[in-house]
Design a protein around this motif. Structure first.
Motif, PDB file in Angstrom:
ATOM      1  N   ASP A 255     -55.198   8.026 -58.103  1.00  0.00           N
ATOM      2  CA  ASP A 255     -54.629   9.375 -57.976  1.00  0.00           C
ATOM      3  C   ASP A 255     -55.660  10.502 -58.016  1.00  0.00           C
ATOM      4  OD1 ASP A 255     -52.066   8.232 -57.844  1.00  0.00           O
ATOM      5  OD2 ASP A 255     -51.977   8.174 -60.040  1.00  0.00           O
ATOM      6  N   TYR A 256     -56.941  10.186 -57.920  1.00  0.00           N
ATOM      7  CA  TYR A 256     -57.967  11.241 -57.891  1.00  0.00           C
ATOM      8  C   TYR A 256     -58.817  11.101 -56.621  1.00  0.00           C
ATOM      9  CZ  TYR A 256     -56.411  12.819 -62.340  1.00  0.00           C
ATOM     10  OH  TYR A 256     -55.615  13.345 -63.328  1.00  0.00           O
ATOM     11  N   CYS A 257     -59.390  12.222 -56.208  1.00  0.00           N
ATOM     12  CA  CYS A 257     -60.021  12.298 -54.885  1.00  0.00           C
ATOM     13  C   CYS A 257     -61.538  12.275 -54.933  1.00  0.00           C
ATOM     14  CB  CYS A 257     -59.628  13.614 -54.211  1.00  0.00           C
ATOM     15  SG  CYS A 257     -57.876  13.762 -53.943  1.00  0.00           S
ATOM     16  N   SER A 258     -62.106  11.996 -53.776  1.00  0.00           N
ATOM     17  CA  SER A 258     -63.518  12.297 -53.516  1.00  0.00           C
ATOM     18  C   SER A 258     -63.550  13.076 -52.216  1.00  0.00           C
ATOM     19  CB  SER A 258     -64.351  11.016 -53.400  1.00  0.00           C
ATOM     20  OG  SER A 258     -64.052  10.334 -52.188  1.00  0.00           O
ATOM     21  N   ASP A 259     -64.632  13.815 -51.999  1.00  0.00           N
ATOM     22  CA  ASP A 259     -64.762  14.646 -50.800  1.00  0.00           C
ATOM     23  C   ASP A 259     -66.251  14.898 -50.561  1.00  0.00           C
ATOM     24  OD1 ASP A 259     -64.491  16.454 -48.743  1.00  0.00           O
ATOM     25  OD2 ASP A 259     -63.648  18.066 -49.970  1.00  0.00           O
ATOM     26  N   HIS A 260     -66.797  14.216 -49.576  1.00  0.00           N
ATOM     27  CA  HIS A 260     -68.218  14.383 -49.268  1.00  0.00           C
ATOM     28  C   HIS A 260     -68.405  14.665 -47.781  1.00  0.00           C
ATOM     29  CE1 HIS A 260     -68.369  11.718 -52.877  1.00  0.00           C
ATOM     30  NE2 HIS A 260     -69.411  12.466 -53.189  1.00  0.00           N
ATOM     31  N   THR A 261     -69.504  15.331 -47.458  1.00  0.00           N
ATOM     32  CA  THR A 261     -69.874  15.525 -46.054  1.00  0.00           C
ATOM     33  C   THR A 261     -71.351  15.223 -45.864  1.00  0.00           C
ATOM     34  OG1 THR A 261     -68.274  17.341 -45.906  1.00  0.00           O
ATOM     35  CG2 THR A 261     -69.838  17.129 -44.091  1.00  0.00           C
ATOM     36  N   ARG A 262     -71.641  14.521 -44.796  1.00  0.00           N
ATOM     37  CA  ARG A 262     -73.025  14.311 -44.395  1.00  0.00           C
ATOM     38  C   ARG A 262     -73.121  14.564 -42.893  1.00  0.00           C
ATOM     39  NH1 ARG A 262     -73.578  14.632 -49.065  1.00  0.00           N
ATOM     40  NH2 ARG A 262     -74.630  13.198 -50.494  1.00  0.00           N
ATOM     41  N   THR A 390     -66.510  21.422 -55.304  1.00  0.00           N
ATOM     42  CA  THR A 390     -67.391  20.928 -54.254  1.00  0.00           C
ATOM     43  C   THR A 390     -68.476  21.963 -53.988  1.00  0.00           C
ATOM     44  OG1 THR A 390     -66.120  21.885 -52.426  1.00  0.00           O
ATOM     45  CG2 THR A 390     -65.489  19.668 -53.155  1.00  0.00           C
ATOM     46  N   ASP A 391     -69.600  21.442 -53.550  1.00  0.00           N
ATOM     47  CA  ASP A 391     -70.730  22.284 -53.131  1.00  0.00           C
ATOM     48  C   ASP A 391     -70.944  21.914 -51.667  1.00  0.00           C
ATOM     49  OD1 ASP A 391     -73.180  23.515 -52.720  1.00  0.00           O
ATOM     50  OD2 ASP A 391     -74.312  21.944 -53.770  1.00  0.00           O
ATOM     51  N   GLU A 392     -70.537  22.793 -50.755  1.00  0.00           N
ATOM     52  CA  GLU A 392     -70.548  22.387 -49.349  1.00  0.00           C
ATOM     53  C   GLU A 392     -70.943  23.492 -48.378  1.00  0.00           C
ATOM     54  OE1 GLU A 392     -66.678  21.566 -47.587  1.00  0.00           O
ATOM     55  OE2 GLU A 392     -65.721  21.878 -49.520  1.00  0.00           O
ATOM     56  N   PRO A 393     -72.207  23.919 -48.451  1.00  0.00           N
ATOM     57  CA  PRO A 393     -72.645  24.902 -47.469  1.00  0.00           C
ATOM     58  C   PRO A 393     -72.787  24.268 -46.080  1.00  0.00           C
ATOM     59  CG  PRO A 393     -74.518  24.122 -48.733  1.00  0.00           C
ATOM     60  CD  PRO A 393     -73.295  23.465 -49.334  1.00  0.00           C
ATOM     61  N   GLU A 432     -72.029  18.113 -48.292  1.00  0.00           N
ATOM     62  CA  GLU A 432     -71.044  18.355 -49.355  1.00  0.00           C
ATOM     63  C   GLU A 432     -71.096  17.277 -50.425  1.00  0.00           C
ATOM     64  OE1 GLU A 432     -66.948  18.068 -48.069  1.00  0.00           O
ATOM     65  OE2 GLU A 432     -66.231  19.050 -49.889  1.00  0.00           O
ATOM     66  N   ASP A 433     -71.111  17.730 -51.669  1.00  0.00           N
ATOM     67  CA  ASP A 433     -70.999  16.816 -52.805  1.00  0.00           C
ATOM     68  C   ASP A 433     -70.005  17.367 -53.811  1.00  0.00           C
ATOM     69  OD1 ASP A 433     -72.821  14.449 -52.656  1.00  0.00           O
ATOM     70  OD2 ASP A 433     -74.260  16.009 -52.146  1.00  0.00           O
ATOM     71  N   ASP A 434     -69.526  16.471 -54.661  1.00  0.00           N
ATOM     72  CA  ASP A 434     -68.574  16.842 -55.706  1.00  0.00           C
ATOM     73  C   ASP A 434     -69.345  16.958 -57.014  1.00  0.00           C
ATOM     74  OD1 ASP A 434     -66.706  16.476 -53.695  1.00  0.00           O
ATOM     75  OD2 ASP A 434     -66.457  14.347 -54.202  1.00  0.00           O
ATOM     76  N   ILE A 435     -69.158  18.089 -57.692  1.00  0.00           N
ATOM     77  CA  ILE A 435     -69.928  18.277 -58.925  1.00  0.00           C
ATOM     78  C   ILE A 435     -69.024  18.632 -60.103  1.00  0.00           C
ATOM     79  CG2 ILE A 435     -72.076  18.878 -57.726  1.00  0.00           C
ATOM     80  CD1 ILE A 435     -71.587  21.768 -58.284  1.00  0.00           C
ATOM     81  N   LEU A 436     -69.493  18.215 -61.261  1.00  0.00           N
ATOM     82  CA  LEU A 436     -68.781  18.487 -62.513  1.00  0.00           C
ATOM     83  C   LEU A 436     -69.552  19.565 -63.268  1.00  0.00           C
ATOM     84  CD1 LEU A 436     -66.739  17.690 -64.840  1.00  0.00           C
ATOM     85  CD2 LEU A 436     -68.529  16.106 -65.626  1.00  0.00           C
ATOM     86  N   ILE A 437     -68.832  20.582 -63.705  1.00  0.00           N
ATOM     87  CA  ILE A 437     -69.482  21.611 -64.526  1.00  0.00           C
ATOM     88  C   ILE A 437     -69.544  21.053 -65.957  1.00  0.00           C
ATOM     89  CG2 ILE A 437     -69.399  24.003 -65.349  1.00  0.00           C
ATOM     90  CD1 ILE A 437     -69.813  23.668 -62.272  1.00  0.00           C
ATOM     91  N   THR A 438     -70.765  20.986 -66.469  1.00  0.00           N
ATOM     92  CA  THR A 438     -70.975  20.429 -67.808  1.00  0.00           C
ATOM     93  C   THR A 438     -71.186  21.569 -68.803  1.00  0.00           C
ATOM     94  OG1 THR A 438     -73.331  20.271 -67.342  1.00  0.00           O
ATOM     95  CG2 THR A 438     -72.006  18.318 -66.875  1.00  0.00           C
ATOM     96  N   TYR A 452     -79.086  12.374 -48.372  1.00  0.00           N
ATOM     97  CA  TYR A 452     -78.917  13.644 -47.655  1.00  0.00           C
ATOM     98  C   TYR A 452     -80.232  14.367 -47.399  1.00  0.00           C
ATOM     99  CZ  TYR A 452     -79.216  16.511 -51.947  1.00  0.00           C
ATOM    100  OH  TYR A 452     -79.636  17.117 -53.096  1.00  0.00           O
ATOM    101  N   HIS A 453     -81.278  14.061 -48.180  1.00  0.00           N
ATOM    102  CA  HIS A 453     -82.567  14.639 -47.821  1.00  0.00           C
ATOM    103  C   HIS A 453     -82.974  13.987 -46.498  1.00  0.00           C
ATOM    104  CE1 HIS A 453     -82.811  16.710 -51.576  1.00  0.00           C
ATOM    105  NE2 HIS A 453     -82.735  15.597 -52.276  1.00  0.00           N
ATOM    106  N   PRO A 454     -83.500  14.775 -45.549  1.00  0.00           N
ATOM    107  CA  PRO A 454     -83.727  14.244 -44.192  1.00  0.00           C
ATOM    108  C   PRO A 454     -84.486  12.921 -44.162  1.00  0.00           C
ATOM    109  CG  PRO A 454     -84.195  16.587 -44.246  1.00  0.00           C
ATOM    110  CD  PRO A 454     -83.872  16.189 -45.654  1.00  0.00           C
ATOM    111  N   LYS A 455     -85.522  12.821 -44.996  1.00  0.00           N
ATOM    112  CA  LYS A 455     -86.319  11.590 -45.007  1.00  0.00           C
ATOM    113  C   LYS A 455     -85.459  10.408 -45.468  1.00  0.00           C
ATOM    114  CE  LYS A 455     -90.606  10.470 -47.116  1.00  0.00           C
ATOM    115  NZ  LYS A 455     -90.170   9.774 -48.198  1.00  0.00           N
TER     116      LYS A 455
END
Ligand SMILES: [Mn+2]
Length: 466
Positions: A255-262, A390-393, A432-438, A452-455
Motif C-alpha cells: 500500500d505504499y508507493c515509489s516514484d523515480h525518474t531516469r 520527491t526531488d525531481e527537477p 527523480e528520487d524519493d527522499i525522507l526528511i530526517t 544517475y550520474h552520467p558516468k
C-alpha cells in the motif's frame, strides 16, 4: 496491513483532531472497465480509508462517531454464490475485528442511521474523486456531486493531512520496500534500452516487474523519447540512436508507493550537448538533497534550484539577463514548467485528492496560481521530520512553448530564442528520487541508488552484453 493497534491509535488521534461529529470514510468499489463484471484489477482501495480502517475489500464504509465514541464498519457479507467465483472472504464483522472496530452493520443500515441517530450531527467526509462514491454521498447525504467538494469537511481534511503527512517508521519501511522494486524497474529499463527496441516494450517490461514484485504500478508509466512531454505514454515507436529516453515509473507495495525518474541515452553514451543539459539537472537534483531539512520551505528550495538552473543555462547561452529577475519573471518555466516535487506515501502524489492547498502549503506558504510553471507547484510548505517528498527537477524543450513565447515576446529579455530554436529536437531530461526528511537533513529512500550520474549510467548500460 499493520497491527490492529495501529488502526486503533490512528482513529483515536483522528477523533481528537476533528473534535466532534461523525466521520464517514468511504472505501472504494470495483471500477468496471467495459462491463460491470470486468473491473480494473487489482482493485485500488481509497488511501484514507486504508489508513484508518486497513481493509482492502470493496463495498465498505467506515464511520467514526466521535460524540458517542463508537466506530463502525458498514458492508454486506458476500454470499455463497460470490464465494463460488471469488473464493472465501471473511465476514464484515471479522474484517472489523482485525482492525479493532467493534460495531458492524449491513450497508442499508448506514442510510437508516444517517437519517436517524446521526441526522442532526455534523457529518464529516473527504472530497470524493470517484463517480460511484459521489452518487453514494448524494444518496446518503442529499448533496449533489457538484456541491460535494465544497461540502467536504475542512476539519477532517486538515486532520487527515496532518496525520498522513508525517510517516510512521513502519510506513517508511514500506516505502523503502517499494523503492527496492523501483530500483529493479529502472535498472531493467536501463539494461533494455537500445536502438530498435520500442518504447512500449521497455515500458511493458518495467510494468511487469511492478506487477511481479509488487502490487502493480503507482501510476501509468511514462516512458518516451519525448521526455519534454510531462506525461508521455509509451508508444510503438522504436528507440533511435542519439536520442534520450525518459522513464518515470513507480510501484505500489504493501500500500505504499515509489516514484523515480531516469533519463538515458538510447545509444548508451551521452552526446556532449546532452551532457551539458543533463549535468545541470543533476546539479539541481543534488542541490535539493543537500539543503532539504526540517524548517526549510520546499518553495525556497524550488526557487533556489530555478536560480541555479538559470545561471547554468546562461552559461550555455540559452538564457540571459539578471538571474533573480529572470526567475521572478518566470522565465525558467520555459525549461522547468513544474515544481520540484510532491509528497509521496500511500498515493504517489500523496493526498492530492484532498486538495493541494492543504497538502503542499501552509499558512505561511501560499501558492502562486498566476504565473505559468509556478502555478504547478505541488509542495511549497516548510519541511518536517518524517515527510516523504520527491526531488525531481527537469529541463525540457517544448517546441510549441518555444514558438508561443517567441511569437508573443514573453520573457524575451531572459531567453535566447535563436539558440532555443536549435534545441527543439532535444526532448527532455528529468531525474527523480524519493527522499525522507530526517531530524537534521534528508536521505534517499531505498538502499540502492538507481544510477544517475552520467558516468554511472553509461557504465551500467554498458554491462548489458547484447
Ligand atoms: Mn513524481
Amino acid at each position: 496491513m499493520f497491527s490492529k493497534d495501529t488502526y486503533i491509535r490512528r482513529r483515536q488521534e483522528l477523533k481528537k483532531l476533528v473534535g466532534k461529529g461523525v466521520i464517514v470514510l468511504f472505501g472504494n468499489n470495483d471500477s468496471p472497465a467495459n462491463y460491470p463484471a470486468n473491473a480494473y484489477a487489482p482493485m485500488r482501495q481509497d488511501s484514507s480509508f486504508l489508513y484508518y480502517f486497513g481493509q482492502h475489500r470493496d463495498g465498505l464504509v467506515g464511520v467514526i462517531d466521535i460524540d458517542n465514541d463508537e466506530e463502525w464498519l458498514f458492508g454486506d457479507d458476500i454470499d455463497v454464490e460470490d464465494i463460488v467465483w471469488m473464493g472465501f472472504t471473511p465476514s464484515v464483522a471479522d474484517l472489523a475485528a482485525e482492525v479493532g472496530v467493534k460495531k458492524t452493520a449491513p450497508m442499508k443500515d448506514l442510510t437508516k442511521m444517517v437519517n436517524g441517530q446521526w441526522s442532526m450531527v455534523n457529518k464529516h467526509f473527504l472530497p470524493p474523486y470517484r463517480f460511484d462514491i459521489k452518487i453514494q454521498i448524494m444518496d446518503l447525504l442529499g448533496i449533489h456531486p457538484s456541491k460535494q467538494k465544497e461540502a467536504a469537511s475542512l476539519d477532517l481534511i486538515k486532520a487527515v493531512v496532518k496525520m498522513r503527512a508525517t510517516k510512521e517508521p513502519q510506513e517508511i519501511e514500506a516505502i523503502e520496500r517499494a523503492c527496492e522494486v523501483g530500483y529493479a524497474m529502472h535498472t531493467t529499463a536501463q539494461l533494455l534500452i537500445r536502438p530498435g527496441v520500442t518504447e512500449r516494450f521497455v515500458a511493458g517490461q518495467v510494468d511487469g516487474i511492478a506487477r511481479s514484485l509488487a502490487q502493480g504500478n503507482s501510476f501509468a508509466t511514462i516512458f518516451s523519447q519525448h521526455g519534454e512531454i510531462m506525461h508521455g505514454n509509451p508508444s510503438g515507436a522504436k528507440l533511435e540512436e542519439g536520442r534520450l529516453a525518459l522513464c518515470d515509473a513507480g510501484c505500489e507495495l504493501d500500500d505504499y508507493c515509489s516514484d523515480h525518474t531516469r533519463t538515458m541515452p538510447v545509444s548508451g553514451k551521452f552526446t556532449q550537448r546532452q551532457l551539458e543539459i543533463y549535468s545541470i539537472v543533476e546539479a539541481c537534483h543534488d542541490y535539493a538533497i543537500e539543503v532539504a531539512k526540517p524548517g526549510v520551505k520546499y518553495m525556497d528550495v524550488h526557487f533556489a534550484v530555478c536560480r541555479l538552473m538559470t545561471e547554468r543555462l546562461k552559461e550555455l547561452g540559452l538564457m540571459k539577463g539578471d538571474t533573480d529577475e529572470a526567475v521572478a519573471a518566470g522565465a525558467h518555466a520555459m525549461f522547468l514548467p513544474h515544481g520540484l516535487g510532491h509528497m509521496m506515501g500511500m498515493d504517489v502524489h500523496d493526498m492530492e485528492g484532498l486538495g493541494q492547498i492543504y497538502v503542499g502549503f501552509d499558512e505561511e506558504t501560499r501558492p502562486n496560481l498566476e504565473q505559468f510553471g509556478t502555478n504547478c507547484l505541488r509542495m511549497g510548505r516548510k519541511l518536517e521530520e518524517g515527510f516523504v517528498i520527491t526531488d525531481e527537477p527537469g529541463i525540457y524543450f517544448i517546441p510549441q512553448l518555444i514558438d508561443e513565447w517567441k511569437a508573443s515576446g514573453h520573457c524575451k529579455e531572459f531567453l535566447n530564442f535563436d539558440k532555443l530554436e536549435t534545441y527543439k529536437d532535444f526532448g527532455g531530461i528529468r531525474i527523480e528520487d524519493d527522499i525522507l526528511i530526517t531530524k537534521d537533513g534528508c536521505r534517499f529512500l531505498g538502499t540502492k541508488r538507481i544510477p544517475y550520474h552520467p558516468k554511472d549510467v553509461e557504465e551500467f548500460m554498458a554491462t548489458n552484453n547484447q
